[in-house]
Design an enzyme around this catalytic site. Structure first.
Site, mmCIF file in Angstrom:
data_model
loop_
_atom_site.group_PDB
_atom_site.id
_atom_site.type_symbol
_atom_site.label_atom_id
_atom_site.label_comp_id
_atom_site.label_asym_id
_atom_site.label_seq_id
_atom_site.Cartn_x
_atom_site.Cartn_y
_atom_site.Cartn_z
ATOM 1 N N ALA A 49 -1.183 19.251 27.834
ATOM 2 C CA ALA A 49 -1.840 20.493 28.272
ATOM 3 C C ALA A 49 -1.001 21.286 29.262
ATOM 4 C CB ALA A 49 -3.186 20.158 28.895
ATOM 5 N N PHE A 79 2.012 19.945 21.390
ATOM 6 C CA PHE A 79 2.043 21.226 22.098
ATOM 7 C C PHE A 79 0.765 21.986 21.848
ATOM 8 C CE2 PHE A 79 6.608 20.396 21.208
ATOM 9 C CZ PHE A 79 6.996 20.236 22.529
ATOM 10 N N GLU A 80 0.326 22.718 22.838
ATOM 11 C CA GLU A 80 -0.837 23.563 22.623
ATOM 12 C C GLU A 80 -0.487 25.035 22.753
ATOM 13 O OE1 GLU A 80 -3.423 24.418 26.289
ATOM 14 O OE2 GLU A 80 -3.185 22.252 26.162
ATOM 15 N N ALA A 81 0.706 25.321 23.277
ATOM 16 C CA ALA A 81 1.153 26.710 23.375
ATOM 17 C C ALA A 81 2.370 26.884 22.462
ATOM 18 C CB ALA A 81 1.507 27.036 24.815
ATOM 19 N N SER A 126 -5.626 20.353 23.649
ATOM 20 C CA SER A 126 -4.636 19.551 22.948
ATOM 21 C C SER A 126 -5.101 18.119 22.937
ATOM 22 C CB SER A 126 -3.304 19.630 23.676
ATOM 23 O OG SER A 126 -3.339 18.806 24.803
#
Ligand SMILES: *[C@@H]1O[C@H](CO)[C@@H](O)[C@H](O)[C@H]1NC(C)=O
Length: 416
Positions: free
Chosen positions: A123, A171-173, A372
């Site tokens: 995160a 990954f969350e971005a 995430s």
């Protein structure tokens, strides 16, 4: 002596048994991965606080443990929540040395046959990848020296002489140039395997909306992954959207990911895992009991199915009986109608979109959800009938179970 004299033939068989105790297998549909490192259940002390790694490795119910997380890549740093308290800073770097992890990774691999991966991201990952592919390749070479086989004594080694079994991406971005980073790791692994025989894995944890906003560069045919564990939680396509007893699903989209495996993935034999929350608080969409059994049985009907991933260790250990129920579910046969219906060539990405209620616009809107595998939602869950997405919306994007963030317009989605 004990084997030959007391156990005889059985004893000699046991000597060949590392495979029975082995970690990830690409030919198995009962792999079980459980993330360790974030103490996501959140207890600071007591038996439900995250314990050292070896404590869990003695459990034979799962075979893969991604360590969460390597939180920066440019100037590498780790975060293992309370386990980091047992480590000591390595001067001249942002890393720490963990004697317990050095010992435990070895024990987990050798004594218990676990596959130990280092998961990148989480995160808090905000570097956004790399500005150039050259920078990505050089960072991968550095990461390999730090966590791979000992080839450079001048780099800091948080796990000492222990060597991880590969890397996981969570990954969350959006990230740039992550495909050259992953491929450089893959090249270094392949070269190493050729000389040492030790196998390495590359895995990823996309969120279920397809295509995954963060990992798409890697997943769109650029990187040969061994397995992906799709996070079927914190999103409209998660477990809560599964319709029990139906051979076709609308929002729950394991079929889409199976199709990705066969038609998009660089490795057509990639395994797709059902990623699930290990407890009510581990992620929105948590399911258990006969519903979860049905979801696992349905997912098992797809030929790419490789097992289950659970977020995370501390959550599942605080959820008595859950792990055993997942193991038992995994041992059950697949829902046969599904493989007949959906794993054939009649399934194309076009049919998925047209036969489901998910429009491309809906996908675009809801993939902005920011959670995430590595995080419980950072904003509170949104209650029924409240806004969860829309242009300019900065509030919560994850609905409280069992509600689903439903697209109404570009400006407004609500939990219902
Ligand atoms: C930290 O070290 C203590 C003492 O050895 C051990 O009991 C505990 O399990 C460790 N905690 C973690 C999270 O590794």
């Amino acid at each position: 002596m004990l084997f030959t004299s007391k156990l005889g033939f059985l004893g000699s068989l046991l000597l060949f048994l590392p495979t029975a105790f082995a970690g990830f297998s690409s030919s198995s549909t009962t792999n079980l991965a459980v993330y360790w490192g974030q103490n996501s259940y959140g207890q600071g002390t007591g038996s439900l606080a995250q314990q050292r790694l070896s404590y869990y490795c003695a459990n034979t119910q799962f075979n893969i443990i991604p360590l969460a997380f390597l939180i920066t890549l440019g100037n590498p740093s780790l975060n293992f929540a309370n386990a980091g308290d047992n480590c000591t800073a390595i001067s001249g770097s942002n890393l720490f040395y963990c004697a317990q992890l050095e010992a435990d990774i070895g024990t987990c691999q050798t004594t218990y046959g676990k596959t130990i991966l280092l998961s990148v991201g989480g995160a808090t990952y905000t570097e956004g990848g790399f500005s150039t592919s050259a920078a990505a390749i050089s960072a991968a070479t550095n990461i390999w020296k730090i966590f791979g086989p000992l080839i450079d004594t001048t780099v800091p080694r948080p796990f000492g002489n222990a060597v991880v079994d590969g890397f996981d991406f969570d990954f969350e971005a959006t990230v740039s140039n992550m495909a050259p980073f992953a491929n450089q790791l893959r090249n270094l692994m392949t070269t190493s395997t050729a000389t040492t025989g030790k196998e390495y894995l590359l895995t990823a944890a996309p969120q279920c909306p397809y295509p995954d906003a963060a990992d798409d560069q890697m997943l769109a045919g650029a990187v040969p992954f061994d397995a992906i564990w799709v996070q079927f939680y914190n999103n409209y396509c998660g477990l809560q959207s599964f319709t029990v007893g139906s051979s076709t699903q609308n929002n729950f989209n394991f079929a889409t990911w199976d199709n990705w495996a066969k038609t998009v993935s660089l490795n057509p034999n990639v395994k797709v895992f059902l990623g699930i929350p290990g407890n009510t608080g581990a992620g929105a969409g948590y399911q258990s009991g006969s519903t979860l059994a049905s979801i696992i049985s349905y997912s098992k009907g797809f030929s790419s199915f490789g097992g289950v991933m659970i977020w995370d260790m501390s959550q599942v250990y605080a959820n008595s009986g859950f792990l055993s129920s997942v193991v038992s579910d995994l041992g059950q046969p697949a829902t046969t109608t599904i493989s007949a219906t959906l794993t054939t060539s009649t399934l194309s990405s076009t049919t998925i979109l047209s036969s489901s209620t998910v429009t491309p616009t809906t996908l675009q809107t809801v993939t902005t959800t920011t959670t995430s595998a590595g995080s419980t939602p950072t904003t509170p869950l949104v209650n029924q009938w409240n806004q969860c997405a829309g242009e300019g919306w900065t509030g919560g994007t994850v609905c409280a179970p069992p509600y689903v963030c439903t697209y109404l317009s570009v400006w407004y989605s609500q939990c219902e």
